[in-house]
Design a protein around this motif. Sequence first.
Motif, PDB file in Angstrom:
ATOM      1  N   THR A 117      -4.547  -3.166  -4.528  1.00  0.00           N
ATOM      2  CA  THR A 117      -3.779  -3.400  -3.000  1.00  0.00           C
ATOM      3  C   THR A 117      -5.285  -2.841  -2.433  1.00  0.00           C
ATOM      4  O   THR A 117      -5.150  -2.656  -1.205  1.00  0.00           O
ATOM      5  N   ARG A 118      -6.546  -2.958  -2.937  1.00  0.00           N
ATOM      6  CA  ARG A 118      -7.566  -2.940  -2.156  1.00  0.00           C
ATOM      7  C   ARG A 118      -8.015  -4.127  -1.626  1.00  0.00           C
ATOM      8  O   ARG A 118      -8.450  -3.254  -0.539  1.00  0.00           O
ATOM      9  N   VAL A 145       0.448  -0.951   0.276  1.00  0.00           N
ATOM     10  CA  VAL A 145      -0.133   0.217   0.258  1.00  0.00           C
ATOM     11  C   VAL A 145       1.188   1.534  -0.134  1.00  0.00           C
ATOM     12  O   VAL A 145       1.074   2.166  -0.872  1.00  0.00           O
ATOM     13  N   HIS A 153     -14.483  -3.059   3.655  1.00  0.00           N
ATOM     14  CA  HIS A 153     -13.276  -1.598   3.561  1.00  0.00           C
ATOM     15  C   HIS A 153     -14.057  -0.891   3.997  1.00  0.00           C
ATOM     16  O   HIS A 153     -13.364  -0.147   5.014  1.00  0.00           O
ATOM     17  N   MET A 156      -6.510  -3.236   2.051  1.00  0.00           N
ATOM     18  CA  MET A 156      -7.094  -2.239   2.927  1.00  0.00           C
ATOM     19  C   MET A 156      -8.017  -2.619   4.034  1.00  0.00           C
ATOM     20  O   MET A 156      -8.375  -1.093   4.476  1.00  0.00           O
ATOM     21  N   ARG A 157      -8.899  -3.495   3.407  1.00  0.00           N
ATOM     22  CA  ARG A 157     -10.088  -4.021   4.465  1.00  0.00           C
ATOM     23  C   ARG A 157      -9.710  -4.262   5.954  1.00  0.00           C
ATOM     24  O   ARG A 157      -8.416  -3.834   6.011  1.00  0.00           O
ATOM     25  N   ARG A 181      -5.514  -2.473   9.137  1.00  0.00           N
ATOM     26  CA  ARG A 181      -5.365  -3.002   7.896  1.00  0.00           C
ATOM     27  C   ARG A 181      -5.584  -4.351   8.071  1.00  0.00           C
ATOM     28  O   ARG A 181      -4.237  -4.650   8.558  1.00  0.00           O
ATOM     29  N   ASP A 220      -3.568  -0.414  -8.197  1.00  0.00           N
ATOM     30  CA  ASP A 220      -4.494   0.159  -6.326  1.00  0.00           C
ATOM     31  C   ASP A 220      -6.021  -1.571  -6.753  1.00  0.00           C
ATOM     32  O   ASP A 220      -6.105  -1.640  -5.634  1.00  0.00           O
ATOM     33  N   GLN A 221      -5.525  -1.907  -7.587  1.00  0.00           N
ATOM     34  CA  GLN A 221      -6.787  -3.272  -7.965  1.00  0.00           C
ATOM     35  C   GLN A 221      -6.113  -4.092  -6.617  1.00  0.00           C
ATOM     36  O   GLN A 221      -6.613  -5.079  -5.933  1.00  0.00           O
TER      37      GLN A 221
END
Length: 394
Positions: free
Chosen positions: A355-356, A327, A371, A359-360, A390, A352-353
């Motif tokens: 790392t999404r 991230v 999220h 970040m949950r 996270r 970004d896809q």
Amino acid sequence: MDFDLSWLLLGLPIAFVLGWLASRFDLRQLKIENRQAPKAYFRGLNFLLNEQQDQAIDAFIEAVQNDPDTQELHFALGNLFRRRGEYQRAVRVHEHLLGRGDLSRADRDRAQHALAQDFLRAGLLDRAEAALQKLEGTRYENEARLSLLAIYERSREWAQAAAVAQKLDESEQASYSTRRAHHLCEQATERVAAGDLDAAAVLLQEAVVLAPHAPRPAIETASLQLRNGDSAAAFDTLEALSENAPLALPLYAAMLQQAAVASQRSGEALALLQRRYVASPSIDVLEAIIALGGTPALPDEAQSTADRAPEPRDGYIAHLAHHPSLVAASRWLSGERFEHEQFHPQVQRSLDQATRPLMRYRCAACGFEAHQYFWHCPGCQAWDSYPPRRVEEL
């Protein structure tokens, strides 16, 4: 017409013999039935121990038919039906027990509790609620209150949940102060949505009094203060919370930064965040520091090779030096120029896809990921089961 007494004298012995024979026949039949009932009962018990539930149910039904007054067999049969998911049959068995006039008070309470469990397992929450309320004042009272509390929380009836939690708290078997504070916060959220901010403030004050060291009441209070334009009060609330609940700082670091900027106290906020970051590094705290224009201390190798003044974005480099993070790397790369800059958007989109999911937040009780941070897990209905970090940082 003359009555002949000889017929009467002859009939009396015959009647006596017939009565004696009838009594012997009844006694023999009773003995047969009594032998059959225990035999069926033990046969059912044997099937049950061997996990042959179908055969056990047949045997218990036979035993109940032979001796319909045996309530223990009814309870066993009802429990078997419930375990098999045959809730309608379990309900009929327990309702039949409750309809008997010769049932003792203890067995009546037991049957009422079993009926409530049938409705709960069947998902008939309205009928379960009514059945559980009838257990008030019995030895199943606390267990019924816990089930009622779960029903009200699942259906988001927060006022009823708060009332039941207060009764449980007063029983002094366990402390429900933090849970009651959550109920007040949920009610305050509903009041905010309805536009009644004064009522929400009163509810949050009650929550703070109930659980002064819990992070949620203070966070919700600061959010309401910001909404009302009182950024200085919001900053003071969160600054005090950083002393009481420092581990929860990632949850409100962004709000602290927002309140600091609005109240022109960025320097105080930056010092606080940097101090807490050293004790417990977090990507959320780091981003609040960067938003305030600050940066953690850069590693020596980064400082020696830098041919420009440090930028706030370099805080990600400082974080990566000690805490490898996809991230943080993605955040740093988003501001870096590539040799082939025309490919930067595609690369950044892929990062970004990737790392999404990192970040949950993840529930420590059931593993449910989201999220958004939840105080009350949507999966297992547990309270405070989400760590304030996270997934990547767990």
